[in-house]
Design an enzyme around this catalytic site. Sequence first.
Site, PDB file in Angstrom:
ATOM      1  N   GLY A 289      22.748  32.483  35.340  1.00 31.59           N
ATOM      2  CA  GLY A 289      22.027  33.483  34.976  1.00 31.59           C
ATOM      3  C   GLY A 289      20.419  33.244  34.346  1.00 31.59           C
ATOM      4  O   GLY A 289      20.220  32.205  35.016  1.00 31.59           O
ATOM      5  N   SER A 290      19.633  34.114  32.842  1.00 35.43           N
ATOM      6  CA  SER A 290      18.354  33.700  33.209  1.00 35.43           C
ATOM      7  C   SER A 290      18.240  32.516  32.465  1.00 35.43           C
ATOM      8  O   SER A 290      17.445  32.020  33.049  1.00 35.43           O
ATOM      9  CB  SER A 290      18.253  35.016  31.542  1.00 35.43           C
ATOM     10  N   VAL A 291      18.684  31.007  31.960  1.00 37.95           N
ATOM     11  CA  VAL A 291      18.886  29.804  31.800  1.00 37.95           C
ATOM     12  C   VAL A 291      17.890  29.388  32.721  1.00 37.95           C
ATOM     13  O   VAL A 291      17.194  28.514  32.298  1.00 37.95           O
ATOM     14  CB  VAL A 291      19.515  29.156  30.990  1.00 37.95           C
TER      15      VAL A 291
END
Lengths: 89, 577
Positions: B294-296
């Site tokens: 995801g966003s990482v």
Amino acid sequence: MNMQNGITLLLVFILIGVLVNYVFFQNETRKLFAETQSVEKQKLELNAEWARLQIEKSTLVSNNRIEQVAREQLGMKLPEDEQVLVIVR
Amino acid sequence: MRKSQHKQVNISLRIAIVMAFLLCCFVVVVVRAFSIQVRGAEFYQSQGEKRHVREVEIPVSRGSIYDRNGEPLALSTAMVSVGIVPGQLLDQFSKVEQLAEVLDLNADELKQIITSRKDRQFLFIKRRITPMLADQVKALNMKGVEFRTEFKRFYPAGETLANVVGFTDVEDVGQEGLERTYDNWLTGTSGKKTVVKDLLGQVVADIDIDELVQAKPGKDLHLSIDRRLQYAAYLGLKKAVYKFRATSGSAVVLDVKTGEILAMVNQPSFNPNGTKESNEGLRNRSVTDIYEPGSVMKPFAVVAALESAEYTPQSVVNTSPGEYEVDGFVIHDFRDYGELSLVDILVKSSNIGVAKLVLGLGKEHLWDVYHRFGFGQSSGSGFMGESAGYLPHHDRWRTADHAALSRGYNLSVTTLQMASAYSVFANQGRYRSPTFIKGNINEDKAIIDPMIASQLTDMLSHVVQDNDGHKAFIPNYSVAGKTGTARIAEKGGYSDNYMSSFVGFSPVSSPRLVVAVTINNPQGDAYYGGLVAAPVFAEIMKTGLRLLNVPADQMSRTLADSTVDAVPLMQEVGDVQ
């Protein structure tokens, strides 16, 4: 003839001496061997003891226990964020 | 005189008979001696040696495992194993009952074993008992009961490090974790020597001065793990996993300068000193389990944008109206953020922002950036069972995949890979494979421009700074990092379960530690990485910086500017002393 007899006698004494020596040192070897055996055994026992103490030590200094002792017996706690001051030099 | 002469004839005859008889006996003896001395020599010689000359094994212990400060993590201690020669016990069943009682065995079962296997030469009935208990058994003074030295493995760090260090089986062979990875290194070779034993079985003499096979004890292993930090990290993770009723969780702490793994914790875990009830806790999830991050992943997409030279951190991307259609798929933002700079794309974690950034670049470029950061490849830590994750080749990307990859979907990573990738920003753009072994530092190689690395570091510090009350904040230190909240894929789509993560490093001015936290499937209303994983990150990072004596770089309250408050505080400290 007398000379020969003398040599024979000398050799007999030397032979007896060597044999006695042999028996003596054989016995000595056995004794020393028995000693190494018992020292070896002692070494094993000490090793086992050392390992046991290592384990005991590591149990005593386990983070879990230290935390518990610090909190419960010594009444210690981690400082709150507000209590932390930085010394500027 | 006459009489005696008459008898003489008789006597010589008798002598002849006796002589003949004796000769016969002599012949028998010679024949027998021949058959023993010449024809049966080998057999009798070996039989004789079997009774007196023995090969005895010299047992050696497996190497110990220590942490970076020399604290023991796995120790072998000599124990006694009790075995029996069933045939010799058949006629002393009353003593067998005593034996069973001392060893806490079922007497009837033991008797049954003795009768049913009376032909066996040797069998263990109880392995690895304490020397004290063994003395009690020896006191029974039973014939047919034998003792062997065996080693038992003990893990002082217990469950905090269980799935990293792993464990050995009953034969002292590494089964899991580092015990398995470094099994050859840790295993010793037991020696052999020939000795003469007397009738009582006591060794009387060594035959060879040199051992037949030289005994080589196993070598010790010094890990890069810091036991104190490991404990703190484990506690922090365990609390969070419990609080959010999560399925599992992992956290990794890396030393930026060396790539050494200072702590690696997983939930669930198990007690390595007890019996293993389930297989759930055995895996070292930080390196074996893969997930869609995801966003990482967004900072890596931003790296691609900056490398293209079409963007600077201040370039503006329009993300209105908060919805953006790519190839039939609609990408949403949390809300309409309007125009965002690259910094703010990361601060707000805008899905549309990163999608627009990467769609303007080639697929190959984004793939190349991800590949350089180590995604889709084994991290090189050498841990047995390590997963390489999954990064599909850019030839197979559709446009929608291209956009999905920019926000961390359609690829899988491990928590360790995530920590290693972020340490590139902290290490001036140089990638270094992580290691479990103290001092075994891998070569680093430049994979991105140091300029871009420092820009990213700055941008990531804004993520924590600009979000008010960010849970990754720690007092007195500047923190850079990124949250991630990814839906977990299931058959045919994405479930309502989430993977919450936070990866970051500190202090920003001179990064020392990278911490990656992944929490799988937290229950309840809070599932955002910022709420679930970031507090764990902050707790681990705070402890780590304190334990390593890292100087603060962002003083919020110093002794100089709060002398009024400081006085009572100092007194408080003084009282304890």
